[in-house]
Scaffold this motif. Sequence first.
Motif, PDB file in Angstrom:
ATOM      1  N   THR A 278       2.184   5.047  -0.827  1.00  0.00           N
ATOM      2  CA  THR A 278       1.427   6.288  -0.972  1.00  0.00           C
ATOM      3  C   THR A 278       1.943   7.162  -2.106  1.00  0.00           C
ATOM      4  O   THR A 278       1.360   8.198  -2.404  1.00  0.00           O
ATOM      5  CB  THR A 278       1.445   7.092   0.335  1.00  0.00           C
ATOM      6  N   ASN A 279       3.054   6.759  -2.727  1.00  0.00           N
ATOM      7  CA  ASN A 279       3.562   7.508  -3.877  1.00  0.00           C
ATOM      8  C   ASN A 279       4.343   6.555  -4.777  1.00  0.00           C
ATOM      9  O   ASN A 279       4.601   5.401  -4.417  1.00  0.00           O
ATOM     10  CB  ASN A 279       4.435   8.691  -3.429  1.00  0.00           C
TER      11      ASN A 279
ATOM     12  N   ARG B 125      -3.944   5.758  -8.114  1.00  0.00           N
ATOM     13  CA  ARG B 125      -4.179   6.175  -6.728  1.00  0.00           C
ATOM     14  C   ARG B 125      -5.653   5.970  -6.377  1.00  0.00           C
ATOM     15  O   ARG B 125      -6.546   6.420  -7.091  1.00  0.00           O
ATOM     16  CB  ARG B 125      -3.783   7.643  -6.552  1.00  0.00           C
TER      17      ARG B 125
ATOM     18  N   LYS C  20       0.815  -1.223   0.000  1.00  0.00           N
ATOM     19  CA  LYS C  20       0.000   0.000   0.000  1.00  0.00           C
ATOM     20  C   LYS C  20       0.851   1.277   0.000  1.00  0.00           C
ATOM     21  O   LYS C  20       0.746   2.118   0.910  1.00  0.00           O
ATOM     22  CB  LYS C  20      -0.950   0.010   1.198  1.00  0.00           C
TER      23      LYS C  20
ATOM     24  N   GLN D  81      -8.155   6.292  -0.843  1.00  0.00           N
ATOM     25  CA  GLN D  81      -7.400   6.398   0.411  1.00  0.00           C
ATOM     26  C   GLN D  81      -6.012   7.007   0.193  1.00  0.00           C
ATOM     27  O   GLN D  81      -5.234   7.128   1.145  1.00  0.00           O
ATOM     28  CB  GLN D  81      -7.249   5.010   1.062  1.00  0.00           C
ATOM     29  N   GLY D  82      -5.701   7.384  -1.048  1.00  0.00           N
ATOM     30  CA  GLY D  82      -4.417   7.985  -1.352  1.00  0.00           C
ATOM     31  C   GLY D  82      -3.301   6.983  -1.546  1.00  0.00           C
ATOM     32  O   GLY D  82      -2.124   7.361  -1.584  1.00  0.00           O
ATOM     33  N   GLU D  83      -3.645   5.702  -1.678  1.00  0.00           N
ATOM     34  CA  GLU D  83      -2.642   4.657  -1.859  1.00  0.00           C
ATOM     35  C   GLU D  83      -2.537   4.284  -3.341  1.00  0.00           C
ATOM     36  O   GLU D  83      -3.503   4.383  -4.089  1.00  0.00           O
ATOM     37  CB  GLU D  83      -3.031   3.410  -1.056  1.00  0.00           C
TER      38      GLU D  83
ATOM     39  N   GLU E 145       7.771   5.093  -3.404  1.00  0.00           N
ATOM     40  CA  GLU E 145       7.595   3.940  -2.520  1.00  0.00           C
ATOM     41  C   GLU E 145       7.190   2.701  -3.328  1.00  0.00           C
ATOM     42  O   GLU E 145       7.649   1.586  -3.046  1.00  0.00           O
ATOM     43  CB  GLU E 145       6.519   4.240  -1.475  1.00  0.00           C
TER      44      GLU E 145
END
Length: 268
Positions: free
Chosen positions: A146-147, A174, A144, A177-179, A150
């Motif tokens: 976030t960017n 994306r 999961k 949840q921003g993941e 990662e």
Amino acid sequence: MTNHASVDLYVIDLPAESDDDDQLPVVVIHGLLGSADNWRSHLKVWQRSRRVIAVDLRNHGRSPHVEGMSYTAMSQDVLTTLDKLGVERAHVLGHSMGGKVAITLARMAPERCASLMVADIAPVAYQHGHDDVFAALERVSAGKPTNRREADALLAEHVDSRPVRLFLATNLVRNEQGEMEVRVGLDEIQRGYEAIIGKPDGDRAFDGPTLVLKGADSHYVADDMLPALREVLPRAKIVTLKNAGHWLHADQPEAFQQAVDTFIAAHS
């Protein structure tokens, strides 16, 4: 064709910029874990002279996730899509897995295929070769991120090649949840993997005009595969692109476009 429940595929449908209404469309079919989006730069070039249609195959891109990755089912999806778009006949181009979809389409519905272009694949069964790629995408799903930085670090746990990781990253979007999440139907693809690496479907040769483009640095169209290729595609013209691997359309985009344009012009 065999009856299958067809999937409503996502489509990029670009009208021709020229006023020549006599030109048949080009239909572009991506490879495993690819999408129509990967082909946008090529689509814009071909759009100058004719209508261009690119699809997201089932379990890929923005198309639905469903069970079954047989080449009959995938080619039927494409044909059903062309029916909805009012396209009776087209020049059909497929890369890798999409090449096998295109071959199946041409064998089962040759009247729909004005010409066939197959990019770096042969009509043979291949060995397993995507375990690391599947593991990398599963790692992203579990991690999961976030960017994209990662996400790349997670992909790198299983895939050393940065170009391959960049290609895989085209499948990340994306969520709310921003993941960063994987948008392909990874489970469905893995369950259908034996069909994917198998031979294209169909029991007859396609005797229409055919271009097979292969990368000089790729092993996907080896010399020992040529007899099988000639049996299925007896009129195949084989062109090798120098300094190109399996993603030959990305490695040598201008040479790839020129080869396609020259071939289509000769069969229009």
